[in-house]
Design a protein around this motif. Structure first.
Motif, PDB file in Angstrom:
ATOM      1  N   THR A   1       0.839  -1.208   0.000  1.00  0.00           N
ATOM      2  CA  THR A   1       0.000   0.000   0.000  1.00  0.00           C
ATOM      3  C   THR A   1       0.865   1.246   0.000  1.00  0.00           C
ATOM      4  OG1 THR A   1      -1.810  -1.126   1.153  1.00  0.00           O
ATOM      5  CG2 THR A   1      -1.778   1.273   1.265  1.00  0.00           C
ATOM      6  N   THR A   2       1.921   1.237   0.793  1.00  0.00           N
ATOM      7  CA  THR A   2       2.850   2.362   0.838  1.00  0.00           C
ATOM      8  C   THR A   2       3.517   2.567  -0.514  1.00  0.00           C
ATOM      9  OG1 THR A   2       3.285   1.975   3.190  1.00  0.00           O
ATOM     10  CG2 THR A   2       4.891   3.300   1.988  1.00  0.00           C
ATOM     11  N   LEU A   3       3.957   1.481  -1.138  1.00  0.00           N
ATOM     12  CA  LEU A   3       4.597   1.564  -2.449  1.00  0.00           C
ATOM     13  C   LEU A   3       3.658   2.158  -3.488  1.00  0.00           C
ATOM     14  CD1 LEU A   3       6.866   0.740  -4.527  1.00  0.00           C
ATOM     15  CD2 LEU A   3       5.650  -1.444  -4.730  1.00  0.00           C
ATOM     16  N   VAL A   4       2.443   1.628  -3.581  1.00  0.00           N
ATOM     17  CA  VAL A   4       1.489   2.080  -4.596  1.00  0.00           C
ATOM     18  C   VAL A   4       1.014   3.503  -4.299  1.00  0.00           C
ATOM     19  CG1 VAL A   4      -0.731   1.580  -5.694  1.00  0.00           C
ATOM     20  CG2 VAL A   4       0.789  -0.290  -5.060  1.00  0.00           C
ATOM     21  N   SER A   5       1.018   3.896  -3.028  1.00  0.00           N
ATOM     22  CA  SER A   5       0.617   5.255  -2.650  1.00  0.00           C
ATOM     23  C   SER A   5       1.765   6.249  -2.768  1.00  0.00           C
ATOM     24  CB  SER A   5       0.086   5.265  -1.210  1.00  0.00           C
ATOM     25  OG  SER A   5      -1.021   4.386  -1.066  1.00  0.00           O
ATOM     26  N   GLU A   6       2.892   5.788  -3.319  1.00  0.00           N
ATOM     27  CA  GLU A   6       4.069   6.628  -3.562  1.00  0.00           C
ATOM     28  C   GLU A   6       4.638   7.208  -2.269  1.00  0.00           C
ATOM     29  OE1 GLU A   6       3.494   8.669  -7.797  1.00  0.00           O
ATOM     30  OE2 GLU A   6       1.712   8.977  -6.526  1.00  0.00           O
ATOM     31  N   GLY A   7       4.679   6.351  -1.231  1.00  0.00           N
ATOM     32  CA  GLY A   7       5.190   6.791   0.054  1.00  0.00           C
ATOM     33  C   GLY A   7       6.403   5.998   0.491  1.00  0.00           C
ATOM     34  N   HIS A   8       6.805   6.218   1.743  1.00  0.00           N
ATOM     35  CA  HIS A   8       7.968   5.561   2.333  1.00  0.00           C
ATOM     36  C   HIS A   8       7.561   4.904   3.644  1.00  0.00           C
ATOM     37  CE1 HIS A   8      10.300   7.762  -0.643  1.00  0.00           C
ATOM     38  NE2 HIS A   8       9.662   8.847  -0.258  1.00  0.00           N
ATOM     39  N   LEU A   9       8.282   3.841   4.011  1.00  0.00           N
ATOM     40  CA  LEU A   9       7.909   3.010   5.146  1.00  0.00           C
ATOM     41  C   LEU A   9       9.001   3.013   6.198  1.00  0.00           C
ATOM     42  CD1 LEU A   9       5.833   0.870   6.236  1.00  0.00           C
ATOM     43  CD2 LEU A   9       7.214  -0.854   5.056  1.00  0.00           C
ATOM     44  N   LEU A  10       8.608   3.164   7.463  1.00  0.00           N
ATOM     45  CA  LEU A  10       9.535   3.090   8.590  1.00  0.00           C
ATOM     46  C   LEU A  10       9.210   1.847   9.406  1.00  0.00           C
ATOM     47  CD1 LEU A  10      11.797   4.359  10.334  1.00  0.00           C
ATOM     48  CD2 LEU A  10      10.017   5.652  11.536  1.00  0.00           C
ATOM     49  N   LEU A  11      10.207   0.974   9.600  1.00  0.00           N
ATOM     50  CA  LEU A  11      10.038  -0.241  10.385  1.00  0.00           C
ATOM     51  C   LEU A  11      10.834  -0.124  11.671  1.00  0.00           C
ATOM     52  CD1 LEU A  11      10.506  -2.964   7.596  1.00  0.00           C
ATOM     53  CD2 LEU A  11       8.344  -2.153   8.554  1.00  0.00           C
ATOM     54  N   GLU A  12      10.166  -0.325  12.789  1.00  0.00           N
ATOM     55  CA  GLU A  12      10.861  -0.329  14.080  1.00  0.00           C
ATOM     56  C   GLU A  12      10.894  -1.764  14.563  1.00  0.00           C
ATOM     57  OE1 GLU A  12      10.971   2.991  17.208  1.00  0.00           O
ATOM     58  OE2 GLU A  12       9.410   1.628  17.930  1.00  0.00           O
ATOM     59  N   ASP A  13      12.052  -2.392  14.416  1.00  0.00           N
ATOM     60  CA  ASP A  13      12.155  -3.822  14.676  1.00  0.00           C
ATOM     61  C   ASP A  13      13.495  -4.182  15.281  1.00  0.00           C
ATOM     62  OD1 ASP A  13       9.976  -5.668  13.955  1.00  0.00           O
ATOM     63  OD2 ASP A  13      10.054  -4.629  12.030  1.00  0.00           O
ATOM     64  N   ALA A  14      13.496  -5.293  16.005  1.00  0.00           N
ATOM     65  CA  ALA A  14      14.743  -5.879  16.492  1.00  0.00           C
ATOM     66  C   ALA A  14      15.490  -6.490  15.308  1.00  0.00           C
ATOM     67  CB  ALA A  14      14.442  -6.930  17.553  1.00  0.00           C
ATOM     68  N   PRO A  15      16.791  -6.715  15.464  1.00  0.00           N
ATOM     69  CA  PRO A  15      17.558  -7.326  14.364  1.00  0.00           C
ATOM     70  C   PRO A  15      17.037  -8.724  14.020  1.00  0.00           C
ATOM     71  CG  PRO A  15      19.025  -6.368  16.021  1.00  0.00           C
ATOM     72  CD  PRO A  15      17.648  -6.352  16.605  1.00  0.00           C
ATOM     73  N   GLY A  16      17.184  -9.093  12.736  1.00  0.00           N
ATOM     74  CA  GLY A  16      16.872 -10.450  12.310  1.00  0.00           C
ATOM     75  C   GLY A  16      15.409 -10.754  12.087  1.00  0.00           C
ATOM     76  N   THR A  17      14.587  -9.735  11.812  1.00  0.00           N
ATOM     77  CA  THR A  17      13.163  -9.984  11.597  1.00  0.00           C
ATOM     78  C   THR A  17      12.773  -9.988  10.125  1.00  0.00           C
ATOM     79  OG1 THR A  17      12.769  -7.611  11.980  1.00  0.00           O
ATOM     80  CG2 THR A  17      12.438  -9.093  13.844  1.00  0.00           C
ATOM     81  N   GLY A  18      13.740  -9.807   9.227  1.00  0.00           N
ATOM     82  CA  GLY A  18      13.435  -9.922   7.806  1.00  0.00           C
ATOM     83  C   GLY A  18      13.244  -8.621   7.071  1.00  0.00           C
ATOM     84  N   LYS A  19      13.790  -7.543   7.621  1.00  0.00           N
ATOM     85  CA  LYS A  19      13.599  -6.226   6.993  1.00  0.00           C
ATOM     86  C   LYS A  19      14.293  -6.160   5.626  1.00  0.00           C
ATOM     87  CE  LYS A  19      15.450  -4.291  10.636  1.00  0.00           C
ATOM     88  NZ  LYS A  19      15.552  -5.432  11.561  1.00  0.00           N
TER      89      LYS A  19
END
Length: 330
Positions: free
Chosen positions: A45-63
């Motif tokens: 949805t972010t990609l098609v809406s021409e936006g950017h995504l912020l992920l707040e995650d611990a290491p090793g979660t597949g980012k």
């Protein structure tokens, strides 16, 4: 093959086509990112809406896998920047290097010149380096030595923050947070997904490739159609009231900006189309309110000390603000 484009309203044919293509994009990314359907849907949805995504995650979660899978799915390029305290703005955007043989400065593009950019642990770089992403995230271009260079289209930044280890990090300023359409978290996979990941241990995540299901030119068509769902005036009023309520909440020092309201409406249109509908419902807005608006709120220090989170404030705002009665577009 794409349906005929219309400039005013979305047709049922377009809605069906959009939902089918959107689902195929999600399914393809899930070949790599297992058990995270909701997060993958938000990312697409972010990609098609021409936006950017912020992920707040611990290491090793597949980012990293998520970013690479999205790039492969749209047959685009991917880039990666590991943010560190000594990273310089030129390491992000690129720099001009003097060519002794030709006697001229030649621009060497940085990692931002890709369709999907993973900015890993963005809060580990200095504020000056973080700000190097501001122009390219907002305008899809960079300026080096007074010369402007456009990055490839589409351009999407997937930035990550590590919420566990905060030593040596720099908090992202509100101006930069506001440029992310959504903020969410992948989290760890469930037991079944973990077992499926373990079954594929013989193939490294960086060696795994998936087929493209959409070309970049067809992605342009998808983006254009995502802007067509009907938005009733009551939906516009609902979005405005939600944003206004974030500013009035007693726990909030700084509420959502107008950019947040635009982001919520724009992503709700894409979400509605992904459900095969030609119009936006209040539930579409509710579904996206937290990932679109929560990271734009600045809480009062007392509220943070008491354990209040932006997500909990948003959840209460959604409960308190009366949605409009659902009605079909005329």
């Amino acid at each position: 093959m794409t349906p005929r484009q219309h400039t005013e309203t979305m047709t049922e044919e377009q809605a069906v086509w959009f939902a089918e293509v959107f689902a195929s994009l999600v399914d393809n990314v899930e070949l790599v990112v297992l058990g995270k359907t909701r997060i993958v849907q938000l990312a697409i949805t972010t990609l098609v809406s021409e936006g950017h995504l912020l992920l707040e995650d611990a290491p090793g979660t597949g980012k990293t896998s998520l970013a690479r899978a999205i790039a492969q799915t749209i047959d685009g390029s991917s880039g990666r920047i590991q943010f560190t305290p000594d990273l310089l703005p030129g390491d992000v955007t690129g720099m001009s290097i003097y060519d002794q043989q030709r006697g001229v400065f030649e621009f060497h593009p940085g990692p931002v010149f890709s369709n999907v950019l993973l900015a890993d642990e963005i809060n580990r770089a200095s504020p000056k380096t973080q700000s190097a992403l501001l122009e390219v995230m907002e305008e899809s271009r960079v300026t080096v030595d007074g010369v402007t260079h456009a990055v490839p289209a589409p351009f999407m930044t997937i930035a990550t923050q590590n919420p566990v280890e905060q030593a040596g990090t720099y908090r992202l300023p509100e101006a930069q947070l506001d440029r992310f359409l959504m903020k969410t978290s992948l989290g760890y996979p469930d037991a079944l997904s973990t077992r499926r990941i373990l079954e594929g241990v013989r193939v490294s995540a960086h060696q795994r490739t998936i087929p493209a299901v959409l070309s970049l030119s067809h992605l342009d068509s998808l983006v254009a159609v995502s802007k067509l769902p009907h938005t009733d005036p009551t939906i516009l009023d609902y979005v405005a009231r939600l944003v206004d309520a974030t500013r009035a909440a007693p726990e909030v020092r700084l509420g959502s900006s107008i950019r947040g309201a635009l982001a919520l409406l724009r992503s709700s249109m894409t979400w509605a189309a992904s459900q095969g509908r030609t119009f936006v419902l209040p539930d579409d807005v509710k579904q996206l309110a937290e990932p679109v608006l929560a990271h734009r709120l600045v809480l009062e220090p007392e509220a943070e000390f008491d354990g209040v989170t932006a997500s909990s404030v948003l959840a209460q705002v959604v409960l308190d603000v009366e949605p409009p009665a659902e009605r079909l577009p005329e």
